[in-house]
Design a protein around this motif. Structure first.
Motif, PDB file in Angstrom:
ATOM      1  N   ASP A  28       0.909  -1.270   0.097  1.00 19.98           N
ATOM      2  CA  ASP A  28      -0.116   0.087  -0.079  1.00 19.98           C
ATOM      3  C   ASP A  28       0.946   1.295  -0.062  1.00 19.98           C
ATOM      4  O   ASP A  28       0.450   2.305  -0.178  1.00 19.98           O
ATOM      5  CB  ASP A  28      -0.838   0.080   1.281  1.00 19.98           C
ATOM      6  N   ARG A  40       9.069  -3.238   8.905  1.00 27.83           N
ATOM      7  CA  ARG A  40       8.580  -3.072  10.267  1.00 27.83           C
ATOM      8  C   ARG A  40       6.972  -2.717  10.490  1.00 27.83           C
ATOM      9  O   ARG A  40       6.320  -3.266  11.283  1.00 27.83           O
ATOM     10  CB  ARG A  40       9.061  -1.835  11.135  1.00 27.83           C
ATOM     11  N   ARG A  81       5.284  -5.897   9.986  1.00 29.60           N
ATOM     12  CA  ARG A  81       5.316  -6.684  10.811  1.00 29.60           C
ATOM     13  C   ARG A  81       4.386  -6.524  11.952  1.00 29.60           C
ATOM     14  O   ARG A  81       3.694  -7.489  12.534  1.00 29.60           O
ATOM     15  CB  ARG A  81       6.855  -6.759  11.454  1.00 29.60           C
ATOM     16  N   ARG A  82       4.041  -5.127  12.134  1.00 27.69           N
ATOM     17  CA  ARG A  82       3.087  -4.893  13.237  1.00 27.69           C
ATOM     18  C   ARG A  82       1.701  -5.174  12.600  1.00 27.69           C
ATOM     19  O   ARG A  82       0.904  -5.568  13.653  1.00 27.69           O
ATOM     20  CB  ARG A  82       3.077  -3.346  13.486  1.00 27.69           C
ATOM     21  N   ASP A 128       1.317  -8.918  13.230  1.00 28.46           N
ATOM     22  CA  ASP A 128       0.984  -9.428  14.445  1.00 28.46           C
ATOM     23  C   ASP A 128      -0.472  -9.224  14.794  1.00 28.46           C
ATOM     24  O   ASP A 128      -1.029  -9.969  15.450  1.00 28.46           O
ATOM     25  CB  ASP A 128       1.928  -8.653  15.196  1.00 28.46           C
ATOM     26  N   PHE A 129      -0.931  -7.990  14.404  1.00 29.59           N
ATOM     27  CA  PHE A 129      -2.351  -7.663  14.751  1.00 29.59           C
ATOM     28  C   PHE A 129      -3.355  -8.742  14.141  1.00 29.59           C
ATOM     29  O   PHE A 129      -4.351  -9.210  14.845  1.00 29.59           O
ATOM     30  CB  PHE A 129      -2.692  -6.364  14.470  1.00 29.59           C
ATOM     31  N   LYS A 171      -3.493 -12.458  14.941  1.00 22.53           N
ATOM     32  CA  LYS A 171      -3.873 -12.484  16.387  1.00 22.53           C
ATOM     33  C   LYS A 171      -5.562 -12.474  16.305  1.00 22.53           C
ATOM     34  O   LYS A 171      -6.262 -13.294  16.954  1.00 22.53           O
ATOM     35  CB  LYS A 171      -3.250 -11.778  17.459  1.00 22.53           C
ATOM     36  N   ALA A 174      -1.268  -5.813   3.429  1.00 22.81           N
ATOM     37  CA  ALA A 174      -0.877  -4.596   2.862  1.00 22.81           C
ATOM     38  C   ALA A 174      -1.672  -3.499   2.680  1.00 22.81           C
ATOM     39  O   ALA A 174      -2.083  -2.855   1.823  1.00 22.81           O
ATOM     40  CB  ALA A 174      -0.162  -4.883   1.573  1.00 22.81           C
ATOM     41  N   SER A 175      -2.161  -3.166   4.085  1.00 21.85           N
ATOM     42  CA  SER A 175      -3.208  -2.057   4.095  1.00 21.85           C
ATOM     43  C   SER A 175      -3.005  -1.383   5.505  1.00 21.85           C
ATOM     44  O   SER A 175      -2.698  -2.224   6.483  1.00 21.85           O
ATOM     45  CB  SER A 175      -4.646  -2.552   3.980  1.00 21.85           C
ATOM     46  N   LEU A 188      -3.188   0.018   9.365  1.00 25.51           N
ATOM     47  CA  LEU A 188      -3.826  -0.875  10.560  1.00 25.51           C
ATOM     48  C   LEU A 188      -5.312  -0.382  10.596  1.00 25.51           C
ATOM     49  O   LEU A 188      -5.956  -1.378  11.235  1.00 25.51           O
ATOM     50  CB  LEU A 188      -2.856  -0.519  11.707  1.00 25.51           C
TER      51      LEU A 188
END
Lengths: 386, 161
Positions: A37, A288, A291-292, A295-296, A299, A362-363, A365
């Motif tokens: 994105d 980075r 990666r965040r 993880d979001f 989960k 790829a968007s 958060l």
């Protein structure tokens, strides 16, 4: 009209219709996207503008600008300790897509076999078929966390395939291989006379361990066509630029076709790409952020009961939708109609994967959060209606 | 820098739940870390970046960047005089810099006259101030890494393999 049989046999499908549906719909939150994105980092774009201003609008040599091949050679040496001669062993292509097609065309004779590991990016079976080859599917299962099943591979190798297409970090699963895992794979493959076409377009987008190019394994370089590119690592999809590295004989055969069908990769893209290789800072910042998001979303999806293995690279996760008790195309279509969230049905990556959907992170958060809450509502409603 | 701080610096309103998910920590741990940072003065405050160009009532306000040359005082250096200056309400930002002047201020006023008066009546007369140069701000393009004019939307296809 009578068209070429191989082209006619390429599978369009329900998926194409579904894609058209998504493309025609407004205000969809799309987790179905296959590209970053982020817009290309400014210093790369600025370099492209500069190239235009300076009047770089011509062809380049067939293999690509020597300056870019040299920069790439230095980059691969520095990053992976991989040594490729920029004059003989590197070809700049119009995206990895072209490199993949060329590799299959120069290696495969009519009806020779190629192992394709599934779930597979759609182009793999297509380029093998177009080159006249036959596909030997190697199925990876969620039970093995989508790792390669060595026993199954061993059986396929008996059929004397000419090549195997590998893709890691993987589209659609996000799974990658550690160096020890790759060594084990190579120790099996090296016993047969097989070429490894290794699509490593997502190499810099690796989260949990450093990426190992297949060609860097001891003794593997002679048998490997290493495909890489700029599209995903540097968010340069529209520049259409990739590279193929391999043994001189193979690269010069690929260059032969390339010189007739493509002539050369676009010069502005090549100049911009040499800027991309100067520093990985922007790429690291993007990784980075991915990666965040990973993880979001992983989960959150697991909490919703959509079992999702943790992707180790790329920006996709491949989620099981068994809990929803419908097949992937139905799941994706209903999710689109009812909640305006787009995902890619698993069967796009192989008929065996009707219990999965590919979800791209790829968007931003915030968008992922909205999408997750919509998926939650969707699943609740689906459960209630039963 | 702790990733937590980085995330908060970019979005002060991010929820504990999201912070926990994104950093792989528990919500409790995230909360206690934030407390610690607040206590230590590492997190000073949570602020909102407002595009005042778009507010009618704020439109006429002026910002000025003021270069100040000062004579440092014996034993006190620049800090004493800097404090005399930054305590004025009008001074939004105050930096000590190297180069041809010493302090760089950002001063806000309701109009040009107010800022001019501040310089003439409060700043220039200070004993240690040897001279000032005032630059009125004409347009903000980018602040704290944020570009004010939104560029046009991206043209990504909404679905692809």
């Amino acid at each position: 009209m009578k068209l070429n049989r191989r082209v006619n046999n390429l599978a369009p499908s329900g998926i194409r219709k579904f894609f058209d549906l998504v493309l025609g719909m407004k205000e969809v939150i799309s987790l179905g996207v296959g590209e970053p994105d982020f817009v290309t980092p400014w210093k790369i774009r600025e370099k492209a503008i500069f190239a235009l201003e300076e009047g770089y609008t011509s062809y380049t040599s067939n293999k690509g600008l020597l300056s870019l091949r040299r920069a790439l050679s230095r980059f691969l040496k520095r990053k992976y300790n991989l040594v490729y001669n920029p004059e003989k062993e590197i070809l700049i292509t119009a995206g990895v897509s072209e490199g993949l097609d060329l590799a299959c065309r120069v290696l495969l004779e009519e009806r020779e076999r190629a192992i394709v590991s599934y779930p597979a990016y759609v182009a793999y079976p297509a380029v093998v078929s177009l080159a006249g080859g036959e596909i030997l599917p190697l199925f990876c299962s969620d039970k093995d966390n989508f790792q390669i099943d060595m026993e199954q591979l061993e059986k396929l190798l008996v059929q004397r395939p000419k090549l195997i297409i590998l893709n890691y970090p993987n589209n659609p699963t996000g799974i990658s291989f550690t160096r020890p895992q790759l060594r084990e794979l190579w120790s099996l493959l090296r016993r047969s006379d097989i070429y490894i076409v290794s699509d490593e377009i997502y190499d810099l987008i690796s989260y949990d361990f450093p990426h190992t190019p297949f060609a860097s394994l001891r003794g593997a370089k002679k048998h490997t066509i290493y495909l890489g590119g700029f599209s995903k690592n540097f968010a340069m999809t529209g520049f259409r630029l990739g590279f193929a590295c391999g043994p001189e004989e193979i690269i010069s055969a690929m260059t032969k076709i390339h010189s007739f069908t493509m002539l050369c990769a676009p010069i502005v893209s090549q100049i911009a790409a040499s800027e991309a290789l100067v520093s990985e800072t922007e790429a690291h910042l993007m990784v980075r952020e991915y990666r965040r998001r990973r993880d979001f979303i992983v989960k959150s999806l697991n909490e919703l009961g959509l079992t999702t293995p943790m992707p180790q690279g790329a920006f996709y996760c491949f989620s099981s939708i068994k809990a929803a008790r419908m097949e992937s195309l139905e799941f994706a279509s209903r999710l689109l109609y009812q909640k305006k969230v787009a995902v890619v049905p698993g069967e796009a990556f192989g008929a065996e994967y009707k219990n999965f959907v590919r979800i791209s992170f790829a968007s931003p958060l915030e968008e992922l959060k909205t999408a997750i809450s919509r998926i939650k509502d969707f699943l609740a409603a689906a459960n209630k209606s039963r | 820098m702790d990733e937590l701080l980085e995330l908060l610096e970019n979005n002060a309103r991010i929820s504990l739940e999201d912070l926990a998910k994104v950093t792989g920590r528990s919500q409790k741990e995230v909360a206690s870390r934030i407390k610690k940072y607040e206590k230590k003065g590492i997190i000073l405050k949570y602020k909102t970046l407002i595009n005042k160009n778009k507010l009618r009532e704020e439109k006429d306000k002026v910002l000025a960047l003021i270069e100040v040359k000062i004579t440092p005082q014996k034993d006190l250096g620049f800090d004493y005089i800097a404090e005399r200056i930054y305590k004025f309400e009008e001074v939004k930002t105050c930096y000590l810099v190297s180069g041809t002047f010493d302090l760089l201020l950002v001063v806000e006023g309701k109009d040009i006259q107010t800022v001019a008066n501040f310089v003439a009546e409060k700043l220039a007369p200070l004993n240690s101030v040897r001279g000032t140069t005032t630059h009125f701000l004409l347009k903000k393009y980018k602040e704290d890494g944020v570009i004010f004019e939104k560029t046009k939307g991206k043209r990504r296809l909404s679905i692809a393999y």
